[in-house]
Design a protein around this motif. Structure first.
Motif, PDB file in Angstrom:
ATOM      1  N   PRO A   1       0.816  -1.228   0.000  1.00 30.81           N
ATOM      2  CA  PRO A   1       0.000   0.000   0.000  1.00 30.81           C
ATOM      3  C   PRO A   1       0.848   1.276   0.000  1.00 30.81           C
ATOM      4  O   PRO A   1       0.451   2.290  -0.575  1.00 30.81           O
ATOM      5  N   LEU A   2       2.029   1.214   0.630  1.00 24.95           N
ATOM      6  CA  LEU A   2       2.871   2.419   0.668  1.00 24.95           C
ATOM      7  C   LEU A   2       3.320   2.801  -0.743  1.00 24.95           C
ATOM      8  O   LEU A   2       3.315   3.972  -1.121  1.00 24.95           O
ATOM      9  N   ILE A   3       3.697   1.795  -1.515  1.00 24.21           N
ATOM     10  CA  ILE A   3       4.145   2.050  -2.897  1.00 24.21           C
ATOM     11  C   ILE A   3       2.982   2.618  -3.710  1.00 24.21           C
ATOM     12  O   ILE A   3       3.124   3.582  -4.444  1.00 24.21           O
ATOM     13  N   LYS A   4       1.792   2.020  -3.502  1.00 23.71           N
ATOM     14  CA  LYS A   4       0.621   2.479  -4.262  1.00 23.71           C
ATOM     15  C   LYS A   4       0.358   3.962  -3.995  1.00 23.71           C
ATOM     16  O   LYS A   4       0.206   4.752  -4.909  1.00 23.71           O
ATOM     17  N   THR A   5       0.336   4.315  -2.709  1.00 22.02           N
ATOM     18  CA  THR A   5       0.002   5.696  -2.358  1.00 22.02           C
ATOM     19  C   THR A   5       1.056   6.650  -2.897  1.00 22.02           C
ATOM     20  O   THR A   5       0.723   7.699  -3.464  1.00 22.02           O
ATOM     21  N   GLU A   6       2.312   6.266  -2.731  1.00 20.90           N
ATOM     22  CA  GLU A   6       3.394   7.167  -3.160  1.00 20.90           C
ATOM     23  C   GLU A   6       3.292   7.454  -4.665  1.00 20.90           C
ATOM     24  O   GLU A   6       3.381   8.602  -5.108  1.00 20.90           O
ATOM     25  N   LEU A   7       3.070   6.400  -5.449  1.00 21.44           N
ATOM     26  CA  LEU A   7       3.029   6.572  -6.896  1.00 21.44           C
ATOM     27  C   LEU A   7       1.808   7.362  -7.341  1.00 21.44           C
ATOM     28  O   LEU A   7       1.885   8.192  -8.242  1.00 21.44           O
ATOM     29  N   LEU A   8       0.720   7.094  -6.662  1.00 24.20           N
ATOM     30  CA  LEU A   8      -0.500   7.797  -7.021  1.00 24.20           C
ATOM     31  C   LEU A   8      -0.362   9.292  -6.747  1.00 24.20           C
ATOM     32  O   LEU A   8      -0.718  10.126  -7.589  1.00 24.20           O
ATOM     33  N   ASN A   9       0.207   9.608  -5.601  1.00 25.42           N
ATOM     34  CA  ASN A   9       0.418  11.024  -5.270  1.00 25.42           C
ATOM     35  C   ASN A   9       1.312  11.677  -6.304  1.00 25.42           C
ATOM     36  O   ASN A   9       1.066  12.798  -6.749  1.00 25.42           O
ATOM     37  N   LEU A  10       2.356  10.940  -6.673  1.00 27.10           N
ATOM     38  CA  LEU A  10       3.304  11.486  -7.641  1.00 27.10           C
ATOM     39  C   LEU A  10       2.622  11.772  -8.982  1.00 27.10           C
ATOM     40  O   LEU A  10       2.762  12.845  -9.554  1.00 27.10           O
ATOM     41  N   ALA A  11       1.832  10.794  -9.447  1.00 25.13           N
ATOM     42  CA  ALA A  11       1.171  10.958 -10.747  1.00 25.13           C
ATOM     43  C   ALA A  11       0.146  12.092 -10.678  1.00 25.13           C
ATOM     44  O   ALA A  11       0.068  12.932 -11.573  1.00 25.13           O
TER      45      ALA A  11
END
Ligand code: ADP
Length: 761
Positions: A250-260
């Motif tokens: 979930p941490l990777i998901k959130t980080e990437l989503l925020n970035l995009a």
């Protein structure tokens, strides 16, 4: 409200309710343009005919004067033409207002969208409309033939476009740049230029025809079928609305989503391209993650398989370009899977990446690249934000979820229970878990009919998913032994069972109870088996593998250790790299070849040998599965090394009672045994390890097969003598067997004298 009233109302409101409405207006405008040209043409030909008739010469003086004059008097000022120009201007203004209002209402119109996506000028867009018209209405075939004064020339030519859109000769020259091969219309493949079939070689560029690309025609008509060039290479995906199904940390998901989200936020002035590179093993969720992000950005995703692209044979750019163009037309992110094939440092790979970078720069907005190995672009991408993300095999809770999902429709009651156990024991990616569940189902159906899948089927399926490449570097052992086969002191068996339970409860202790946070390394399970040859070290490894239902790979270290500096590390590195995804137990036989006492450094080679040892230690500590090392002499092992081993089990040379049991355990139920096998004598008389007993029993069985078919003491003794010779042990006459009661011997038994050579034992 009637349809007509609705239309009138929209006109009043000044916005287009549909793309077609706008296209119809544009065609009306084109009609006025054609009318303008037609009227001018007619006026011109009328005058020309009049002058030619009155003067009776082929080219009149007046006509030459007219051709040489700066202005064309017929076109410029005639009131009929002026009237049409005015009409056209009014329509143009109306269209402009309606287009703007439509866009303000958040609706999309194909023509302005195409102009925006490919940076087309109004002139270029008008050219596109001229080429679009004959695709929408056949009347334009006639009109274009009429304007070109040739019934065979029904398609619009460069000359016709210039005639329709340019008032003066200078305007025509200026406009010629949009017809060069590098101009946006042709680079993006919106229009194609073709020769006049009537005059293929002689036609100048002016006479060449223009054709609208079929995909662009579909785009105008609202048909979003993928470009026919890409069928079989690319596939469109509509993303799900949530990211819940994405089994990634979930941490990777959130980080990437925020970035995009931040990258594409409306506030950001500079819009750079965004390229993600996801790397991780097969099935780790690279595509799901990309699709999940697309879902959150509200865009579809176009999947492109590089393997297929390369297999296509044609120049990759000719496919990459339409693929990325498709991405723009569909407002889809591009996903390029299997990029590993391109990670080689050869010219082909480099040239591919350069072409890719060029196309990304031109048409890309959001691009996902995915492969198994890490990669860095090294400055290939310009005006692009590049973000590499490692996706590791998910930890146990996510694996449990993956199993539950995969087994949901297959095993109703036990699914949850199985999920926890399988997730704990096999370090598989969600993709592999899906494959395993499917494999288990097929396996069950093919082997055993249609019953429900069992845990054992799933274990078989999991092993099947594990990396089979390891067999190229190590020998895969099919574990046949279980607890009842191995004869060891009670305490040793208990120790072996403890090892198994450490594997079973690894997640509970490390994960749930947080012990992994306390340990910086050494989460893997390292075990050392030491003891004389043939005392059951390999057998014990098999028993463990059998109990845990894991694959067992035996690596002979003497084959891995190389005299070439650096080679050993390379070999070891390969083994551990492949093992990482294999979930297998690694069994290093003759470990002293590498873990022998570290030498005092006396030459360069010794120094390297020590580096190799440290390297293996480090690899072992990083490895999350079980590593078993075996040595014949524990004292030979490096102390510093043995300190870091979690379990050390000494395999004792079997004592007399154990030997007796080992003798007995080695005769299969089916074997035809003579009554007089004296296990007491055998175990007392012969101080041999289990390995020797196994050889002797087998030899005896073959002897018996040749001599009468019943295994008797004489065969066993003969086999023992041979084994003694083999291992260099002295054979003593005391070893001769004196039967307790000769009279008792079975009448079926072969008389000793018939065995010739055996009698001498
Ligand atoms: P090691 O690995 O210690 O050299 P192995 O495990 O390869 O020895 O033993 C060879 C064979 O000897 C086994 O396959 C088994 O048949 C027999 N054997 C050895 N030790 C035992 C034991 N403790 N109990 C039963 N059989 C044994």
């Amino acid at each position: 409200m009637t349809v007509q009233q609705k239309k009138d109302k929209n006109r009043e409101l000044s916005f287009y309710t549909h793309n077609y409405e706008h296209l119809a207006d544009e065609l009306k405008k084109l009609d006025l343009l054609i009318q303008l040209r037609a009227v001018a043409f007619r006026l011109k030909t009328q005058v020309m005919q009049k002058t030619a008739a009155s003067q009776h010469v082929y080219i009149s003086h007046e006509e030459v004067d007219r051709l040489l004059s700066q202005n064309d008097p017929f076109v410029a000022d005639h009131p009929d033409l002026q009237k049409i120009r005015n009409q056209r201007e009014i329509l143009q203004n109306e269209i402009n207002t309606r287009v703007n209002t439509t866009i303000e209402h958040g609706m999309s119109l194909a023509l302005p969208r195409l102009a925006r996506l490919f940076g087309l000028s109004p002139f270029e867009l008008q050219t596109v409309i001229i080429c679009l018209a004959p695709e929408l209405h056949r009347k334009y075939d006639k009109l274009y033939a009429y304007l070109q004064d040739d019934i065979t020339r029904k398609k619009p030519s460069v000359d016709l476009v210039l005639d329709l859109l340019c008032e003066t000769e200078v305007d025509r020259w200026r406009a010629r740049t949009i017809f060069s091969g590098h101009a946006p219309l042709f680079r993006a493949g919106i229009l194609h230029m073709t020769d006049d079939p009537q005059n293929p070689s002689g036609s100048s560029d002016l006479a060449r025809f223009l054709k609208l690309d079929p995909r662009i025609l579909n785009f105008f008509l609202g048909n979003n079928s993928i470009d026919t060039h890409l069928v079989g290479i690319a596939q469109g995906y509509n993303p799900p609305s949530t990211m819940d199904h994405v089994l990634v940390d979930p941490l990777i998901k959130t980080e990437l989503l925020n970035l995009a989200r931040h990258h594409f936020s409306a506030q950001k002035a500079v819009k750079k391209r965004l390229v993600f590179y996801f790397h991780g093993p097969y099935g780790v969720g690279k595509r799901d993650l990309a699709l999940g992000i697309c879902g959150q950005l509200n865009c579809p995703m176009l999947y492109l398989d590089i393997d297929l692209l390369l297999a296509h044979g044609s120049d990759v750019e000719t496919l990459l370009r339409p693929a990325f163009r498709e991405g723009l037309l569909l407002q889809a992110a591009l996903y390029l899977g299997n990029t590993d094939v391109l990670l080689k440092e050869d010219d082909k790979a480099k040239s591919f990446f350069k072409k890719l970078a060029k196309v990304v720069e031109e048409y890309g907005w959001l691009t996902f690249l995915a492969g198994e190995k890490p990669w860095s672009p090294g400055g290939i991408f310009v005006h692009t934000v590049f973000h590499a993300v490692k996706l590791p095999v998910p930890d146990v809770p996510l694996r449990v979820m993956a199993w539950e999902k995969a087994l949901k429709n297959q095993i109703a009651d036990t699914g949850k229970e199985f999920a926890a156990q399988l997730a704990n024991e096999f370090c598989l990616t969600p993709g592999q878990i899906c494959d395993a569940a499917e494999f288990a189902q097929n396996y069950r159906a093919s082997k055993k009919g249609q019953d429900e899948i069992t845990l054992s089927d799933l274990y078989t399926a999991c092993r099947n998913q594990s990396n089979q490449k390891l067999s190229e570097l190590a020998v895969k052992i099919e574990p046949r032994y279980s607890w009842e086969d191995i004869i060891l002191p009670e305490d040793k068996v208990a120790q072996l069972k403890e090892i198994c339970s450490q594997v079973k409860h690894r997640y509970r202790v490390f994960g749930e109870w947080g012990f992994d946070q306390k340990l910086s390394h050494g989460k893997g399970l390292s075990v050392l088996f030491s003891g004389p040859p043939g005392t059951g070290k390999t057998m014990a490894a098999e028993v463990i593998a059998h109990e845990l239902q894991l694959d067992l790979y035996k690596i002979d270290l003497s084959g891995v250790v190389s005299k070439y500096i650096g080679e050993t590390e390379k070999n070891l590195s390969k083994i551990f790299q492949e093992a990482e995804t294999s979930n297998a137990i690694l069994f290093f036989d003759e470990a002293d070849a590498l873990f022998g006492k570290r030498t005092e450094v006396s030459d360069a080679h010794d120094r390297y040998a020590n580096i190799e040892t440290s390297y293996l230690l480090q690899k072992m500590e990083e490895y999350e599965g079980m590593v078993i090392l075996a040595t014949n002499i524990r004292e030979n092992m490096d102390e510093a090394f043995t300190r870091r081993i979690r379990f050390i089990i000494e395999f004792p040379f079997p004592d007399e009672p154990s030997r007796s049991k080992i003798w007995q355990s080695h005769f299969p139920k089916e074997a035809p045994l003579g009554d007089e096998i004296d296990y007491e004598f055998l175990s007392k008389q012969f101080q041999v390890a289990g390995g020797n007993i196994k050889n002797i029993v087998l030899n005896a069985a073959f002897l018996a097969a040749e001599n009468g078919g019943i295994i008797g003491m004489e065969h066993i003794l003969h086999g023992t003598k041979r084994e003694y010779e083999k291992i260099g042990k002295l054979w003593d006459e005391k070893n001769l067997y004196k039967p307790k009661s000769i009279a008792q011997h079975n009448s079926n038994q072969i008389p000793l004298n018939k065995l010739g050579g055996l009698r001498g034992l």
